[in-house]
Write a protein that holds these residues in place. Sequence first.
Motif, PDB file in Angstrom:
ATOM      1  N   VAL A 159       1.434  -9.517   3.697  1.00 40.00           N
ATOM      2  CA  VAL A 159       1.817  -8.678   4.834  1.00 40.00           C
ATOM      3  C   VAL A 159       0.568  -8.040   5.420  1.00 40.00           C
ATOM      4  CG1 VAL A 159       4.143  -8.218   3.969  1.00 40.00           C
ATOM      5  CG2 VAL A 159       2.266  -6.683   3.332  1.00 40.00           C
ATOM      6  N   GLN A 160       0.682  -7.588   6.656  1.00 43.77           N
ATOM      7  CA  GLN A 160      -0.419  -6.933   7.356  1.00 43.77           C
ATOM      8  C   GLN A 160      -0.088  -5.449   7.494  1.00 43.77           C
ATOM      9  OE1 GLN A 160      -3.200  -8.601   8.322  1.00 43.77           O
ATOM     10  NE2 GLN A 160      -2.352 -10.504   7.482  1.00 43.77           N
ATOM     11  N   PHE A 161      -0.954  -4.616   6.911  1.00 38.87           N
ATOM     12  CA  PHE A 161      -0.714  -3.169   7.012  1.00 38.87           C
ATOM     13  C   PHE A 161      -2.019  -2.449   7.283  1.00 38.87           C
ATOM     14  CE2 PHE A 161      -0.081   1.106   5.143  1.00 38.87           C
ATOM     15  CZ  PHE A 161       0.935   1.517   6.004  1.00 38.87           C
ATOM     16  N   PRO A 211      -4.805  -7.249   5.103  1.00 40.06           N
ATOM     17  CA  PRO A 211      -3.742  -7.961   4.392  1.00 40.06           C
ATOM     18  C   PRO A 211      -3.438  -7.297   3.059  1.00 40.06           C
ATOM     19  CG  PRO A 211      -5.820  -9.132   4.153  1.00 40.06           C
ATOM     20  CD  PRO A 211      -6.087  -7.986   5.090  1.00 40.06           C
ATOM     21  N   ALA A 212      -2.204  -7.393   2.629  1.00 37.24           N
ATOM     22  CA  ALA A 212      -1.780  -6.885   1.323  1.00 37.24           C
ATOM     23  C   ALA A 212      -0.854  -7.904   0.682  1.00 37.24           C
ATOM     24  CB  ALA A 212      -1.074  -5.535   1.465  1.00 37.24           C
ATOM     25  N   ALA A 213      -0.993  -8.072  -0.610  1.00 40.62           N
ATOM     26  CA  ALA A 213      -0.128  -8.994  -1.345  1.00 40.62           C
ATOM     27  C   ALA A 213       1.109  -8.233  -1.799  1.00 40.62           C
ATOM     28  CB  ALA A 213      -0.867  -9.583  -2.542  1.00 40.62           C
ATOM     29  N   ALA A 214       2.235  -8.549  -1.217  1.00 36.76           N
ATOM     30  CA  ALA A 214       3.470  -7.816  -1.491  1.00 36.76           C
ATOM     31  C   ALA A 214       4.408  -8.635  -2.358  1.00 36.76           C
ATOM     32  CB  ALA A 214       4.158  -7.442  -0.190  1.00 36.76           C
ATOM     33  N   GLN A 233       2.285 -10.315  11.663  1.00 38.64           N
ATOM     34  CA  GLN A 233       2.414  -9.147  12.528  1.00 38.64           C
ATOM     35  C   GLN A 233       2.306  -7.889  11.678  1.00 38.64           C
ATOM     36  OE1 GLN A 233       6.329  -8.229  14.159  1.00 38.64           O
ATOM     37  NE2 GLN A 233       7.299  -9.663  12.729  1.00 38.64           N
ATOM     38  N   PRO A 234       1.908  -6.772  12.285  1.00 32.63           N
ATOM     39  CA  PRO A 234       1.806  -5.528  11.514  1.00 32.63           C
ATOM     40  C   PRO A 234       3.154  -5.137  10.905  1.00 32.63           C
ATOM     41  CG  PRO A 234       0.695  -5.322  13.623  1.00 32.63           C
ATOM     42  CD  PRO A 234       1.452  -6.602  13.677  1.00 32.63           C
ATOM     43  N   LEU A 235       3.098  -4.588   9.708  1.00 37.26           N
ATOM     44  CA  LEU A 235       4.316  -4.127   9.044  1.00 37.26           C
ATOM     45  C   LEU A 235       4.729  -2.792   9.647  1.00 37.26           C
ATOM     46  CD1 LEU A 235       6.362  -4.657   6.771  1.00 37.26           C
ATOM     47  CD2 LEU A 235       4.860  -3.352   5.247  1.00 37.26           C
ATOM     48  N   LEU A 273       4.688   3.227   9.755  1.00 37.92           N
ATOM     49  CA  LEU A 273       4.916   3.622   8.361  1.00 37.92           C
ATOM     50  C   LEU A 273       3.776   4.554   7.963  1.00 37.92           C
ATOM     51  CD1 LEU A 273       5.840   0.125   6.858  1.00 37.92           C
ATOM     52  CD2 LEU A 273       7.403   1.946   7.568  1.00 37.92           C
ATOM     53  N   PRO A 274       3.986   5.867   7.935  1.00 35.12           N
ATOM     54  CA  PRO A 274       2.902   6.828   7.728  1.00 35.12           C
ATOM     55  C   PRO A 274       2.535   7.001   6.249  1.00 35.12           C
ATOM     56  CG  PRO A 274       4.949   7.995   8.097  1.00 35.12           C
ATOM     57  CD  PRO A 274       5.275   6.536   8.228  1.00 35.12           C
ATOM     58  N   ILE A 275       2.197   5.901   5.612  1.00 32.47           N
ATOM     59  CA  ILE A 275       1.911   5.937   4.175  1.00 32.47           C
ATOM     60  C   ILE A 275       0.628   6.706   3.887  1.00 32.47           C
ATOM     61  CG2 ILE A 275       1.338   4.495   2.176  1.00 32.47           C
ATOM     62  CD1 ILE A 275       3.210   2.361   3.368  1.00 32.47           C
TER      63      ILE A 275
END
Length: 301
Positions: A32-34, A38-41, A72-74, A212-214
């Motif tokens: 995913v793109q965050f 990239p991040a491995a989800a 696309q952005p998450l 997503l305001p993580i």
Amino acid sequence: MTQLQLPDIAAQTQQYTLPLNWVGMCGIALPVQFEGRPAAAKVDAGVSLVDGSSRGIHMSRLYLALESLENQPLTPLAMWQLLNGFLASHEGLSSAAYLRLSFEHLLKKPALISPLAGWKSYAVTVDARIENEMFHVELSVSVPYSSTCPCSAALARQLIQQQFQAHFSEQQIEKTAVRDWLGTAEGIVATPHSQRSNAQIQVRLRNNHPVLPITELIDCIEASLGTAVQTAVKRADEQAFALANGQNLMFCEDAARRLHKALRQIEWSTAFKLRVEHAESLHAHDAVATSQWQWDFNCAV
């Protein structure tokens, strides 16, 4: 050669007509793109099965639909579109759709004093669902921090006072002598115990929030506690960390109340629950406190 039609066992009528709350897959690997990286989800995807006479759902349709998140952005909008796709592909079978993404969020954090910086990894979970025609998103994050026991600090101070009285009882006290004595092991005979602690926070987003305001949530948590664990440090940073711990003495109850107060100030939050765990260095067990606001236990995926 005539191609035989492949059997579709899932399309057969089920002997027992019983609707199911959730049917799907867990632990699907997905990039995913965050926040531009990239991040491995790991993904859990599912739908309800309201047609009790149906043997099952179309799991491959859910799996293939997840591809839409790769490039696309998450965002909440991306997840809403995906969940609506789940329902469209299960028209007549399902009335609710669920999605859970878990990944490590990397943030580069500066040292307290020196120009050093280093990466910290935060375990993040994003839950999204369409249920009763309502869309909800919840963020969960785990944040480590340091906690120093107030009781231990008070007991250590008492021992230092006793040592001071014994050492200087029969001599005239000079400022330089006291200062030098306080810098020795004889002077500081006891120190309070600290422990690595952990805050687990789950927050429900306000409807139509665009992002997503993580990172904002993590920064809020660390600022409210004041003793976030560090990455690269020099001695000046370690000294500043010791000072921060001394100025932020916390029982687990104190930490929970600090976090509750800070989370109540977040404008994009409509509900939250929190749990803090202090991994005791004195005891073999942990100290735990929880709190929540506007949270009903049926809302989580």
